[in-house]
Design a protein around this motif. Structure first.
Motif, PDB file in Angstrom:
ATOM      1  N   GLY A 156       0.726  -1.177  -0.036  1.00 24.85           N
ATOM      2  CA  GLY A 156      -0.043   0.059  -0.038  1.00 24.85           C
ATOM      3  C   GLY A 156       0.795   1.376   0.100  1.00 24.85           C
ATOM      4  O   GLY A 156       0.421   2.432   0.121  1.00 24.85           O
ATOM      5  N   ALA A 157       2.259   1.347  -0.289  1.00 24.34           N
ATOM      6  CA  ALA A 157       2.914   2.409  -0.131  1.00 24.34           C
ATOM      7  C   ALA A 157       3.056   3.270  -1.475  1.00 24.34           C
ATOM      8  O   ALA A 157       2.819   2.666  -2.561  1.00 24.34           O
ATOM      9  CB  ALA A 157       4.407   1.946   0.103  1.00 24.34           C
ATOM     10  N   ASP A 158       3.295   4.476  -1.009  1.00 29.10           N
ATOM     11  CA  ASP A 158       3.268   5.339  -2.512  1.00 29.10           C
ATOM     12  C   ASP A 158       4.587   5.146  -2.925  1.00 29.10           C
ATOM     13  O   ASP A 158       5.392   4.567  -2.499  1.00 29.10           O
ATOM     14  CB  ASP A 158       2.906   6.610  -2.095  1.00 29.10           C
ATOM     15  CG  ASP A 158       3.803   7.261  -1.060  1.00 29.10           C
ATOM     16  OD1 ASP A 158       4.678   6.714  -0.876  1.00 29.10           O
ATOM     17  OD2 ASP A 158       3.281   8.343  -0.678  1.00 29.10           O
ATOM     18  N   GLU A 159       5.020   5.985  -4.043  1.00 29.07           N
ATOM     19  CA  GLU A 159       6.471   5.976  -4.691  1.00 29.07           C
ATOM     20  C   GLU A 159       7.423   6.241  -3.740  1.00 29.07           C
ATOM     21  O   GLU A 159       8.319   5.510  -3.612  1.00 29.07           O
ATOM     22  CB  GLU A 159       6.368   6.825  -5.968  1.00 29.07           C
ATOM     23  CG  GLU A 159       7.822   6.833  -6.632  1.00 29.07           C
ATOM     24  CD  GLU A 159       7.703   8.077  -7.615  1.00 29.07           C
ATOM     25  OE1 GLU A 159       8.770   8.623  -7.902  1.00 29.07           O
ATOM     26  OE2 GLU A 159       6.494   8.525  -8.176  1.00 29.07           O
ATOM     27  N   ALA A 160       7.303   7.315  -3.085  1.00 29.73           N
ATOM     28  CA  ALA A 160       8.416   7.655  -2.102  1.00 29.73           C
ATOM     29  C   ALA A 160       8.382   6.509  -0.937  1.00 29.73           C
ATOM     30  O   ALA A 160       9.771   6.078  -0.626  1.00 29.73           O
ATOM     31  CB  ALA A 160       8.039   8.977  -1.409  1.00 29.73           C
ATOM     32  N   GLY A 161       7.213   6.042  -0.538  1.00 26.71           N
ATOM     33  CA  GLY A 161       7.542   4.840   0.426  1.00 26.71           C
ATOM     34  C   GLY A 161       7.995   3.578  -0.183  1.00 26.71           C
ATOM     35  O   GLY A 161       8.729   2.881   0.754  1.00 26.71           O
ATOM     36  N   GLN A 162       7.820   3.412  -1.364  1.00 25.55           N
ATOM     37  CA  GLN A 162       8.414   2.119  -1.957  1.00 25.55           C
ATOM     38  C   GLN A 162       9.812   2.212  -1.916  1.00 25.55           C
ATOM     39  O   GLN A 162      10.594   1.258  -1.566  1.00 25.55           O
ATOM     40  CB  GLN A 162       7.847   1.874  -3.230  1.00 25.55           C
ATOM     41  CG  GLN A 162       6.339   1.420  -3.171  1.00 25.55           C
ATOM     42  CD  GLN A 162       5.793   1.335  -4.550  1.00 25.55           C
ATOM     43  OE1 GLN A 162       6.150   1.467  -5.709  1.00 25.55           O
ATOM     44  NE2 GLN A 162       4.192   1.138  -4.564  1.00 25.55           N
ATOM     45  N   ALA A 163      10.053   3.383  -2.100  1.00 21.57           N
ATOM     46  CA  ALA A 163      11.760   3.659  -2.274  1.00 21.57           C
ATOM     47  C   ALA A 163      12.568   3.438  -0.878  1.00 21.57           C
ATOM     48  O   ALA A 163      13.406   2.734  -0.934  1.00 21.57           O
ATOM     49  CB  ALA A 163      12.158   4.927  -2.841  1.00 21.57           C
ATOM     50  N   ARG A 164      11.759   3.840   0.080  1.00 21.07           N
ATOM     51  CA  ARG A 164      12.201   3.886   1.296  1.00 21.07           C
ATOM     52  C   ARG A 164      12.140   2.625   1.956  1.00 21.07           C
ATOM     53  O   ARG A 164      13.146   1.844   2.379  1.00 21.07           O
ATOM     54  CB  ARG A 164      11.363   4.783   2.413  1.00 21.07           C
ATOM     55  CG  ARG A 164      11.832   4.764   3.656  1.00 21.07           C
ATOM     56  CD  ARG A 164      10.851   5.644   4.572  1.00 21.07           C
ATOM     57  NE  ARG A 164       9.599   5.412   4.400  1.00 21.07           N
ATOM     58  CZ  ARG A 164       8.856   4.499   5.028  1.00 21.07           C
ATOM     59  NH1 ARG A 164       9.688   3.454   5.801  1.00 21.07           N
ATOM     60  NH2 ARG A 164       7.777   4.268   4.850  1.00 21.07           N
ATOM     61  N   LEU A 165      11.086   1.853   1.686  1.00 21.42           N
ATOM     62  CA  LEU A 165      10.982   0.326   2.071  1.00 21.42           C
ATOM     63  C   LEU A 165      12.057  -0.632   1.390  1.00 21.42           C
ATOM     64  O   LEU A 165      12.609  -1.598   1.984  1.00 21.42           O
ATOM     65  CB  LEU A 165       9.351  -0.317   1.859  1.00 21.42           C
ATOM     66  CG  LEU A 165       8.548   0.726   2.801  1.00 21.42           C
ATOM     67  CD1 LEU A 165       7.143   0.001   2.206  1.00 21.42           C
ATOM     68  CD2 LEU A 165       8.772   0.058   4.230  1.00 21.42           C
ATOM     69  N   ASN A 166      12.349  -0.383  -0.011  1.00 23.66           N
ATOM     70  CA  ASN A 166      13.464  -1.034  -0.671  1.00 23.66           C
ATOM     71  C   ASN A 166      14.734  -0.886   0.073  1.00 23.66           C
ATOM     72  O   ASN A 166      15.359  -1.892   0.335  1.00 23.66           O
ATOM     73  CB  ASN A 166      13.429  -0.584  -2.144  1.00 23.66           C
ATOM     74  CG  ASN A 166      12.387  -1.165  -2.979  1.00 23.66           C
ATOM     75  OD1 ASN A 166      11.762  -2.268  -2.832  1.00 23.66           O
ATOM     76  ND2 ASN A 166      12.014  -0.569  -3.882  1.00 23.66           N
ATOM     77  N   ARG A 167      15.118   0.402   0.352  1.00 20.14           N
ATOM     78  CA  ARG A 167      16.378   0.538   1.235  1.00 20.14           C
ATOM     79  C   ARG A 167      16.344  -0.197   2.650  1.00 20.14           C
ATOM     80  O   ARG A 167      17.349  -0.659   2.903  1.00 20.14           O
ATOM     81  CB  ARG A 167      16.634   2.082   1.337  1.00 20.14           C
ATOM     82  CG  ARG A 167      16.821   2.820   0.346  1.00 20.14           C
ATOM     83  CD  ARG A 167      17.269   4.382   0.224  1.00 20.14           C
ATOM     84  NE  ARG A 167      16.351   5.059   1.031  1.00 20.14           N
ATOM     85  CZ  ARG A 167      15.358   5.794   0.492  1.00 20.14           C
ATOM     86  NH1 ARG A 167      15.443   5.716  -0.753  1.00 20.14           N
ATOM     87  NH2 ARG A 167      14.657   6.762   1.129  1.00 20.14           N
ATOM     88  N   GLU A 168      15.148  -0.074   3.220  1.00 18.14           N
ATOM     89  CA  GLU A 168      15.074  -0.975   4.583  1.00 18.14           C
ATOM     90  C   GLU A 168      15.054  -2.333   4.275  1.00 18.14           C
ATOM     91  O   GLU A 168      15.874  -2.979   4.998  1.00 18.14           O
ATOM     92  CB  GLU A 168      13.578  -0.537   5.158  1.00 18.14           C
ATOM     93  CG  GLU A 168      13.420   0.655   5.784  1.00 18.14           C
ATOM     94  CD  GLU A 168      11.912   0.716   6.365  1.00 18.14           C
ATOM     95  OE1 GLU A 168      11.505   1.783   6.586  1.00 18.14           O
ATOM     96  OE2 GLU A 168      11.733  -0.156   6.952  1.00 18.14           O
TER      97      GLU A 168
END
Length: 257
Positions: A156-168
């Motif tokens: 359910g993440a937006d574009e910025a959230g997905q990028a952050r979660l990929n880094r996590e």
């Protein structure tokens, strides 16, 4: 339940000097409401959503709701609604694709959760320096759980959230690799080596399970960018339709509670 899509407001919309300043020009909230359970595309906050929910009970059929100068209006002109629906159709299609990716990511997240529990059980066979082993086990289980949680939140993440979660996720993979090395150093006996072998195997499976999650995350990120572009285009179209409806007298005051 109706599905709310919080849209990105379009700033700096160019207008002809002769046109009055309408809701569309100020980025005020609006909602394209489909009848039944077909969903709602909307800007605004929770107070606006409360107004829309009330109007859904009072108005039969599809309608376009918006605020202008502190007043609420609705449009039910068939041509305006058809054009508004057509504007959002590409976003709706991409949203369905994102739902598919989200379900797939959730499935992988559950696999990662299960592997984290397997890792905890495998660590039960470790005997020497039990306090140290237990500490590593807890951290491994915690990291495994976080990996599963990150995978689930990507849906359910937006574009910025997905990028952050990929880094996590990348950071959690590094943490798990380091914890595996720590565990290897803390185990010595045959039983400990057997337990370590099991944990190494689970660690490899975790790594393998993380790869499709990483690939899905990148696909979701790319799809999110497409959705953002289509949302901006649809938003621009609907705001132009709002101006047109006001200018042509197609908008009427929304029914009061």
């Amino acid at each position: 339940m109706s599905r709310i899509k919080h849209l990105v407001a379009v700033a700096g919309l160019a207008l002809a000097a002769a046109l009055p300043t309408h809701a569309a020009d100020r980025g005020e909230p609006y909602a394209l409401v489909r009848d039944g359970e077909r969903g709602t595309s909307m800007t605004g906050d929770s107070a606006d959503w409360s107004s829309v929910k009330r109007l859904r009970k009072q108005i039969s059929g599809d309608f376009l709701w918006f605020r202008d100068g502190g007043k609420q209006y609705v449009v039910q002109d068939p041509t305006v609604l058809a054009r508004a629906r057509a504007a959002w159709e590409p976003v709706d299609k991409l949203g369905k694709e994102m739902d598919v990716y989200g379900r797939e990511m959730d499935k992988h997240g559950k696999v990662m959760d299960a592997l984290g529990k397997d890792m905890e059980r495998a660590g039960a066979g470790m005997k020497p320096d039990e306090s140290k082993i237990r500490s590593i086990e807890r951290r491994m289980n915690d990291v495994g759980g976080k990996m599963g949680d990150v995978g689930s939140r990507m849906a359910g993440a937006d574009e910025a959230g997905q990028a952050r979660l990929n880094r996590e996720m990348a950071d959690l993979n590094r943490q798990m690799a380091d914890l595996n090395r720590q565990m290897a150093a803390a185990t010595q006996s045959d039983s400990q080596r057997a337990a370590q072998h099991s944990m190494d195997d689970i660690g490899r499976r975790m790594n393998d399970a993380g790869k499709p999650m990483d690939a899905l995350g990148k696909q979701m990120d790319a799809l999110g960018k497409r959705m953002d572009a289509e949302s901006r285009s649809a938003d621009k179209t609907v705001r132009a339709l709002i101006r047109e409806a006001l200018d042509k007298g197609l908008a009427r005051p929304a029914p009061q509670a």
